[in-house]
Design a protein around this motif. Sequence first.
Motif, PDB file in Angstrom:
ATOM      1  N   ALA A  84     100.701  -9.737 -33.997  1.00 27.20           N
ATOM      2  CA  ALA A  84      99.896 -10.677 -34.578  1.00 27.20           C
ATOM      3  C   ALA A  84      99.123  -9.981 -35.361  1.00 27.20           C
ATOM      4  CB  ALA A  84      98.987 -11.233 -33.460  1.00 27.20           C
ATOM      5  N   ASN A  85      99.231  -8.682 -35.586  1.00 24.92           N
ATOM      6  CA  ASN A  85      98.434  -7.986 -36.323  1.00 24.92           C
ATOM      7  C   ASN A  85      99.102  -6.854 -37.182  1.00 24.92           C
ATOM      8  OD1 ASN A  85      95.343  -8.550 -35.837  1.00 24.92           O
ATOM      9  ND2 ASN A  85      96.252  -8.699 -33.979  1.00 24.92           N
ATOM     10  N   PRO A  86     100.008  -7.049 -37.669  1.00 23.52           N
ATOM     11  CA  PRO A  86     101.106  -6.027 -38.267  1.00 23.52           C
ATOM     12  C   PRO A  86     100.346  -5.157 -39.388  1.00 23.52           C
ATOM     13  CG  PRO A  86     101.292  -8.195 -39.515  1.00 23.52           C
ATOM     14  CD  PRO A  86     100.527  -8.680 -38.316  1.00 23.52           C
ATOM     15  N   GLY A  87     100.608  -3.750 -38.925  1.00 23.62           N
ATOM     16  CA  GLY A  87      99.941  -2.962 -39.936  1.00 23.62           C
ATOM     17  C   GLY A  87      98.676  -2.694 -39.749  1.00 23.62           C
ATOM     18  N   LYS A  88      97.988  -3.406 -39.066  1.00 24.44           N
ATOM     19  CA  LYS A  88      96.576  -3.066 -38.806  1.00 24.44           C
ATOM     20  C   LYS A  88      96.178  -2.005 -37.559  1.00 24.44           C
ATOM     21  CE  LYS A  88      95.486  -7.802 -40.633  1.00 24.44           C
ATOM     22  NZ  LYS A  88      94.966  -9.042 -40.178  1.00 24.44           N
ATOM     23  N   MET A 118     108.542   0.947 -30.880  1.00 23.45           N
ATOM     24  CA  MET A 118     108.438  -0.184 -32.145  1.00 23.45           C
ATOM     25  C   MET A 118     109.812  -0.641 -32.848  1.00 23.45           C
ATOM     26  SD  MET A 118     105.559   2.258 -33.888  1.00 23.45           S
ATOM     27  CE  MET A 118     105.612   1.360 -35.373  1.00 23.45           C
ATOM     28  N   ALA A 119     110.569   0.026 -32.566  1.00 21.92           N
ATOM     29  CA  ALA A 119     111.684  -0.303 -33.218  1.00 21.92           C
ATOM     30  C   ALA A 119     112.256  -1.393 -32.272  1.00 21.92           C
ATOM     31  CB  ALA A 119     112.988   0.907 -33.353  1.00 21.92           C
ATOM     32  N   ARG A 120     112.427  -1.343 -30.903  1.00 20.21           N
ATOM     33  CA  ARG A 120     112.963  -2.265 -30.072  1.00 20.21           C
ATOM     34  C   ARG A 120     112.053  -3.603 -30.099  1.00 20.21           C
ATOM     35  NH1 ARG A 120     115.620   0.372 -25.381  1.00 20.21           N
ATOM     36  NH2 ARG A 120     116.061   2.633 -25.728  1.00 20.21           N
ATOM     37  N   SER A 121     110.958  -3.452 -30.140  1.00 18.05           N
ATOM     38  CA  SER A 121     110.134  -4.818 -30.183  1.00 18.05           C
ATOM     39  C   SER A 121     109.442  -5.137 -31.458  1.00 18.05           C
ATOM     40  CB  SER A 121     108.738  -4.189 -29.323  1.00 18.05           C
ATOM     41  OG  SER A 121     108.907  -3.694 -28.251  1.00 18.05           O
ATOM     42  N   GLY A 122     109.996  -4.634 -32.678  1.00 13.94           N
ATOM     43  CA  GLY A 122     109.755  -5.281 -33.877  1.00 13.94           C
ATOM     44  C   GLY A 122     108.297  -5.106 -34.293  1.00 13.94           C
ATOM     45  N   LEU A 123     107.699  -3.917 -33.859  1.00 15.98           N
ATOM     46  CA  LEU A 123     106.263  -3.674 -34.345  1.00 15.98           C
ATOM     47  C   LEU A 123     105.933  -3.120 -35.376  1.00 15.98           C
ATOM     48  CD1 LEU A 123     105.251  -2.587 -30.496  1.00 15.98           C
ATOM     49  CD2 LEU A 123     105.296  -4.711 -31.697  1.00 15.98           C
ATOM     50  N   ASP A 124     105.048  -3.282 -36.131  1.00 11.83           N
ATOM     51  CA  ASP A 124     104.319  -2.390 -37.340  1.00 11.83           C
ATOM     52  C   ASP A 124     102.923  -1.797 -37.077  1.00 11.83           C
ATOM     53  OD1 ASP A 124     103.831  -1.354 -39.869  1.00 11.83           O
ATOM     54  OD2 ASP A 124     103.632  -3.643 -40.778  1.00 11.83           O
ATOM     55  N   MET A 125     103.084  -0.543 -36.943  1.00 17.54           N
ATOM     56  CA  MET A 125     101.865   0.312 -36.615  1.00 17.54           C
ATOM     57  C   MET A 125     101.725   1.569 -37.453  1.00 17.54           C
ATOM     58  SD  MET A 125     101.483   0.227 -32.460  1.00 17.54           S
ATOM     59  CE  MET A 125      99.881   0.590 -32.504  1.00 17.54           C
ATOM     60  N   VAL A 126     100.496   1.668 -37.616  1.00 18.33           N
ATOM     61  CA  VAL A 126     100.298   3.056 -38.648  1.00 18.33           C
ATOM     62  C   VAL A 126     100.331   4.213 -37.772  1.00 18.33           C
ATOM     63  CG1 VAL A 126      98.626   4.307 -40.395  1.00 18.33           C
ATOM     64  CG2 VAL A 126      99.022   1.780 -40.213  1.00 18.33           C
ATOM     65  N   HIS A 127     100.851   5.229 -38.249  1.00 20.90           N
ATOM     66  CA  HIS A 127     101.127   6.483 -37.328  1.00 20.90           C
ATOM     67  C   HIS A 127     100.280   7.632 -37.891  1.00 20.90           C
ATOM     68  CE1 HIS A 127     103.616  10.586 -36.535  1.00 20.90           C
ATOM     69  NE2 HIS A 127     102.877  10.382 -35.686  1.00 20.90           N
ATOM     70  N   PHE A 163     100.189  -6.161 -25.168  1.00 19.88           N
ATOM     71  CA  PHE A 163     100.059  -5.252 -26.298  1.00 19.88           C
ATOM     72  C   PHE A 163     101.049  -5.571 -27.307  1.00 19.88           C
ATOM     73  CE2 PHE A 163     101.449  -1.098 -28.186  1.00 19.88           C
ATOM     74  CZ  PHE A 163     100.188  -0.787 -28.654  1.00 19.88           C
ATOM     75  N   ILE A 164     102.305  -5.688 -27.113  1.00 14.89           N
ATOM     76  CA  ILE A 164     103.192  -6.301 -28.021  1.00 14.89           C
ATOM     77  C   ILE A 164     102.953  -7.483 -28.890  1.00 14.89           C
ATOM     78  CG2 ILE A 164     105.740  -6.839 -28.265  1.00 14.89           C
ATOM     79  CD1 ILE A 164     106.386  -4.929 -26.123  1.00 14.89           C
ATOM     80  N   ALA A 165     102.263  -8.429 -28.035  1.00 16.93           N
ATOM     81  CA  ALA A 165     102.139  -9.926 -28.918  1.00 16.93           C
ATOM     82  C   ALA A 165     100.782  -9.416 -29.702  1.00 16.93           C
ATOM     83  CB  ALA A 165     101.396 -10.724 -27.817  1.00 16.93           C
ATOM     84  N   HIS A 166      99.856  -8.609 -29.306  1.00 23.14           N
ATOM     85  CA  HIS A 166      98.787  -8.251 -30.179  1.00 23.14           C
ATOM     86  C   HIS A 166      99.109  -7.515 -31.443  1.00 23.14           C
ATOM     87  CE1 HIS A 166      94.351  -7.107 -31.259  1.00 23.14           C
ATOM     88  NE2 HIS A 166      94.924  -6.045 -31.098  1.00 23.14           N
TER      89      HIS A 166
END
Length: 323
Positions: A147-151, A171-180, A141-144
């Motif tokens: 690979a798709n920041p903000g999507k 997200m902060a721990r793993s460097g993820l960009d997702m829309v809330h 999941f983290i890798a996916h």
Amino acid sequence: MTFARRALLAAPALLLAGRARAQAAWPERPVRFVVPFPPGSTPDITGRAVATHLTQVFGQPFVVENRAGAGGNIGTDAVARARDGHVIGLTINGPLSTAKALYPDLPYDPARDLAIASLLVRAAQLLVVHPSVPAADLAGFIAHVRANPGKLSFGSVGSGSGGHLAMADLMARSGLDMVHVPYRGFPQATLDLVAGRIEAMVIVSAGILPQLREGRVRALAVTAERRMPQAPEVPTLAEAGIPDAESYAWNALIAPAATPAERVARLAAEAGRALSEPQTRAALEAGGFEVVASGPEAAARFVAAETARWSGLIARLGIRAEA
């Protein structure tokens, strides 16, 4: 010995006896038991089990009063403001540990205005995704997401809610960009997750176990210290590679800050006995909740630690509650 002398010597004993009778007489009338959520909710079910037991033990009705609104803040404030000695309540983690950081105009101060009698129950949260997400585990999941920041989007029951904060922490721990995507409650959020309109959510286990068992969502991790009996195949966050990130939804027994310490301790002990009844415990555990029933000292330490942890995250990430 003169009458006056005997009366003078007897006065302290009479005073102590009077105080003992006054303490033993509580409650003198029905007690309002404020639950800041609607009937049928887990806090309501837990609160009614405790109230029924307290009614039997103390010989006065403990009347459940549902004061829903503002994520539990309205009912919690009602307990904080009470001054007649006959109001207690049950609330959840938000009003005690994060509300002050999220709401600058919060009308009460949890640390100043409330006595935390006992942590009653807690429930782990599950990180779940729609089956279309191409990830069999948390690492995938983290890798996916990377690979798709903000999507990709994730849902919650509101900005600053437990699920939102747990996902923001991940997200902060793993460097993820997702829309809330915040929702007004669990039903709509769960419906949109099952329909694939959002890809992920961290949700209290009781709110998603049926969909998980039916295969309509996939669980990648549980936020508890150990695996859940209701979903033993789901690894903990630590097992999945994210240590020290445990989080729970929890309920606590509260009273106004001026409540005598011995009364707070008695209420905590009796609440623990109520939740230890086999039928009550089994019903809570079936819904994913674990009976904790701590005493006042342990509860106060726990709430202080939760407040420090989540308030720090809220400040660091600039999280704000909805207007």
